[in-house]
Design a protein around this motif. Sequence first.
Motif, PDB file in Angstrom:
ATOM      1  N   UNK A  25       0.871  -1.335  -0.036  1.00 48.70           N
ATOM      2  CA  UNK A  25       0.015  -0.024   0.009  1.00 48.70           C
ATOM      3  C   UNK A  25       0.941   1.374   0.027  1.00 48.70           C
ATOM      4  N   UNK A  26       0.563   2.115  -0.860  1.00 53.57           N
ATOM      5  CA  UNK A  26       1.496   3.442  -0.904  1.00 53.57           C
ATOM      6  C   UNK A  26       1.312   4.208   0.177  1.00 53.57           C
ATOM      7  N   UNK A  27       2.431   4.845   0.655  1.00 53.22           N
ATOM      8  CA  UNK A  27       2.298   6.046   1.659  1.00 53.22           C
ATOM      9  C   UNK A  27       1.499   7.000   1.323  1.00 53.22           C
ATOM     10  N   UNK A  28       0.497   7.563   2.041  1.00 48.65           N
ATOM     11  CA  UNK A  28      -0.403   8.763   1.812  1.00 48.65           C
ATOM     12  C   UNK A  28       0.674  10.108   1.881  1.00 48.65           C
ATOM     13  N   UNK A  29       0.511  10.968   0.857  1.00 48.67           N
ATOM     14  CA  UNK A  29       1.072  12.164   0.966  1.00 48.67           C
ATOM     15  C   UNK A  29       0.538  12.960   2.047  1.00 48.67           C
ATOM     16  N   UNK A  30       1.671  13.650   2.955  1.00 50.82           N
ATOM     17  CA  UNK A  30       1.168  14.688   3.978  1.00 50.82           C
ATOM     18  C   UNK A  30       1.113  16.082   3.259  1.00 50.82           C
ATOM     19  N   UNK A  31       0.042  16.667   3.536  1.00 49.37           N
ATOM     20  CA  UNK A  31      -0.208  17.874   2.950  1.00 49.37           C
ATOM     21  C   UNK A  31       0.305  19.274   3.722  1.00 49.37           C
ATOM     22  N   UNK A  32      -0.034  19.160   5.332  1.00 49.59           N
ATOM     23  CA  UNK A  32       0.249  19.966   6.263  1.00 49.59           C
ATOM     24  C   UNK A  32       1.020  19.400   7.203  1.00 49.59           C
ATOM     25  N   UNK A  33       2.034  20.127   7.989  1.00 49.92           N
ATOM     26  CA  UNK A  33       2.751  19.559   8.864  1.00 49.92           C
ATOM     27  C   UNK A  33       2.625  20.474  10.164  1.00 49.92           C
ATOM     28  N   UNK A  34       2.320  19.782  11.351  1.00 41.68           N
ATOM     29  CA  UNK A  34       2.294  20.698  12.700  1.00 41.68           C
ATOM     30  C   UNK A  34       3.446  20.119  13.593  1.00 41.68           C
ATOM     31  N   UNK A  35       4.008  20.968  14.211  1.00 41.18           N
ATOM     32  CA  UNK A  35       4.986  20.710  15.278  1.00 41.18           C
ATOM     33  C   UNK A  35       4.416  21.225  16.637  1.00 41.18           C
ATOM     34  N   UNK A  36       4.410  20.607  17.827  1.00 37.31           N
ATOM     35  CA  UNK A  36       4.100  21.196  19.175  1.00 37.31           C
ATOM     36  C   UNK A  36       4.990  20.694  20.358  1.00 37.31           C
ATOM     37  N   UNK A  37       4.917  21.584  21.326  1.00 35.77           N
ATOM     38  CA  UNK A  37       5.915  21.265  22.363  1.00 35.77           C
ATOM     39  C   UNK A  37       5.033  21.486  23.490  1.00 35.77           C
ATOM     40  N   UNK A  38       4.974  20.487  24.540  1.00 40.98           N
ATOM     41  CA  UNK A  38       4.085  20.660  25.864  1.00 40.98           C
ATOM     42  C   UNK A  38       4.949  20.785  26.694  1.00 40.98           C
ATOM     43  N   UNK A  39       5.114  21.826  27.519  1.00 43.45           N
ATOM     44  CA  UNK A  39       6.102  22.183  28.494  1.00 43.45           C
ATOM     45  C   UNK A  39       5.641  22.019  29.871  1.00 43.45           C
ATOM     46  N   UNK A  40       5.855  20.648  30.463  1.00 48.82           N
ATOM     47  CA  UNK A  40       5.181  20.610  31.904  1.00 48.82           C
ATOM     48  C   UNK A  40       6.567  20.413  33.028  1.00 48.82           C
ATOM     49  N   UNK A  41       6.036  20.642  34.210  1.00 51.84           N
ATOM     50  CA  UNK A  41       6.787  20.657  35.195  1.00 51.84           C
ATOM     51  C   UNK A  41       7.578  19.241  35.543  1.00 51.84           C
ATOM     52  N   UNK A  42       6.888  18.276  34.813  1.00 49.81           N
ATOM     53  CA  UNK A  42       7.602  16.919  35.205  1.00 49.81           C
ATOM     54  C   UNK A  42       8.242  16.541  34.005  1.00 49.81           C
ATOM     55  N   UNK A  43       7.649  16.640  32.738  1.00 47.79           N
ATOM     56  CA  UNK A  43       8.372  16.264  31.478  1.00 47.79           C
ATOM     57  C   UNK A  43       8.021  17.214  30.360  1.00 47.79           C
ATOM     58  N   UNK A  44       8.907  17.474  29.604  1.00 49.31           N
ATOM     59  CA  UNK A  44       8.683  18.283  28.097  1.00 49.31           C
ATOM     60  C   UNK A  44       8.514  17.158  27.078  1.00 49.31           C
ATOM     61  N   UNK A  45       7.463  17.475  26.203  1.00 45.37           N
ATOM     62  CA  UNK A  45       7.203  16.367  25.147  1.00 45.37           C
ATOM     63  C   UNK A  45       6.952  17.222  23.979  1.00 45.37           C
ATOM     64  N   UNK A  46       7.209  16.557  22.836  1.00 47.02           N
ATOM     65  CA  UNK A  46       7.110  17.224  21.620  1.00 47.02           C
ATOM     66  C   UNK A  46       6.508  16.358  20.627  1.00 47.02           C
ATOM     67  N   UNK A  47       5.756  16.811  19.616  1.00 40.93           N
ATOM     68  CA  UNK A  47       5.162  15.806  18.525  1.00 40.93           C
ATOM     69  C   UNK A  47       5.539  16.701  17.082  1.00 40.93           C
ATOM     70  N   UNK A  48       5.441  15.733  16.211  1.00 40.10           N
ATOM     71  CA  UNK A  48       5.525  16.141  14.601  1.00 40.10           C
ATOM     72  C   UNK A  48       4.116  15.344  13.857  1.00 40.10           C
ATOM     73  N   UNK A  49       3.338  15.942  13.512  1.00 40.26           N
ATOM     74  CA  UNK A  49       2.122  15.604  13.031  1.00 40.26           C
ATOM     75  C   UNK A  49       1.761  15.997  11.828  1.00 40.26           C
ATOM     76  N   UNK A  50       0.900  15.324  10.803  1.00 38.41           N
ATOM     77  CA  UNK A  50       0.372  15.896   9.631  1.00 38.41           C
ATOM     78  C   UNK A  50      -0.865  15.663   9.191  1.00 38.41           C
ATOM     79  N   UNK A  51      -1.318  16.139   8.220  1.00 32.39           N
ATOM     80  CA  UNK A  51      -2.627  15.819   7.625  1.00 32.39           C
ATOM     81  C   UNK A  51      -2.539  15.114   6.374  1.00 32.39           C
ATOM     82  N   UNK A  52      -3.007  14.062   6.115  1.00 33.03           N
ATOM     83  CA  UNK A  52      -2.682  13.384   4.889  1.00 33.03           C
ATOM     84  C   UNK A  52      -3.929  13.763   3.886  1.00 33.03           C
ATOM     85  N   UNK A  53      -3.870  13.272   2.499  1.00 35.19           N
ATOM     86  CA  UNK A  53      -4.703  13.692   1.547  1.00 35.19           C
ATOM     87  C   UNK A  53      -6.015  13.558   1.925  1.00 35.19           C
TER      88      UNK A  53
END
Length: 426
Positions: free
Chosen positions: A1-29
């Motif tokens: 199965x072909x990989x779907x193309x990502x049209x938009x990419x979003x980056x986010x960082x959640x800054x907490x007191x216990x952990x700092x987490x990050x994510x890279x996500x996108x919207x497919x076609x």
Amino acid sequence: MATQRISRVFGAVNIGSFRISAIVAGINEVGDMVVLGSGHRASQGIKRGYVTDMAAATYAVRDAIDRAEKMADTAVQKVWIGCSGAGLASRIDQFDAEIGGRRIEQEDIDQLLISARDVIQPDGRMVLHAQPAQYRLDGAHGVGNPKGLHAERLGVDIHIMLAEGAPIRNLTEAVQNAHLEVEAVVGSPIAAGQACLSPEERDLGVALVEFGGEVTNVAIYEQGMLKDMMAIPMGSADITDAIASAFGIRRFQAERLKCVNGSAIANPTDHREMIPVNAPGEEGTGPIARHADDKNRIPRAELIGVITGQLGSLMEEINKALKTMRFTGQRGKQVVFTGGGAELVGLADYAQAAIGKPVRIGRVPHLSGLAEAHVKPGFSTLAGLVLYAAADPVDIRAMGRSHTRTVKLGGMGMVGRVHQALREYF
């Protein structure tokens, strides 16, 4: 199965007191959210949602986003920031305009929102969000989109999220020093609500309790929008500190005991169960705990007693917050716990008995590609950040910059329009 193309990419960082987490996500076609990479690390330079060491906080942010980018094999330049501290406050402001009974067009809605900016009074604080939550037609509430309807009077409820300016600037600078542009700072109750609450829950009325490391935010949703919130300067780290103090052990040992053997509900067999203070392979290291046997084991009942003692204090504060925000009677039917502290075994049952309302644990929604380690309540705000970004919410402060003003032409109408153009362009 072909990989779907990502049209938009979003980056986010959640800054907490216990952990700092990050994510890279996108919207497919086909319009679905796909997580490309996510990562986290222990928080540094953050205390109860405030930056206390700029260099340490910047390093932690850079490390977290590097892990997410490496997993995604994609670099991001702009990120959305999740914030749980910094004196967050929420309120609803209202604005009304006469329509005269005619059919409402998009231009009327745009002009209403542009005019509604004048009602925002930050009182010396920083405005994080200023978004239309719902519209009113001649006093009738709950209108999602008034376009095409007729009304004598059109109104809008504007949800405003406020924060203290200096702490937000510190958070922003920590991210910018990590060579990232800040798209926006989002209050964590907004992001967590986006991830954990259904549209029906937000409409009927629900209390969202973010049980974080050092801050617990209590937010009230009703009629589809966040109505009010209060921050409690307590969190799961206070439970860890109480365990460390009670048994005279190190914080990392106390954190492990809480996560591995801790519970909010006592069991009759707990008195007979002895649990090791040290992790496997670490026997003979560190101090001997108070009340421990010769193998440095403590009764599980004593551990649970310390945990429930701290939880009792927190539940008292949550109850006070719910009463202050009038989450009672028909309004107060459901409470949802999320955040890292919500991962404690038995929390829902304990909270339900302490608060006297149905309680469930809010979990991260199913997102394609999200790592199994991040499908936990502690990462709900992180997931909510990219969902919020993808929703592309309207902020009334950004409206009108390229908006063509409607000028009524009277005897001096053309002169007035030329004068207005000169003011805007020169």
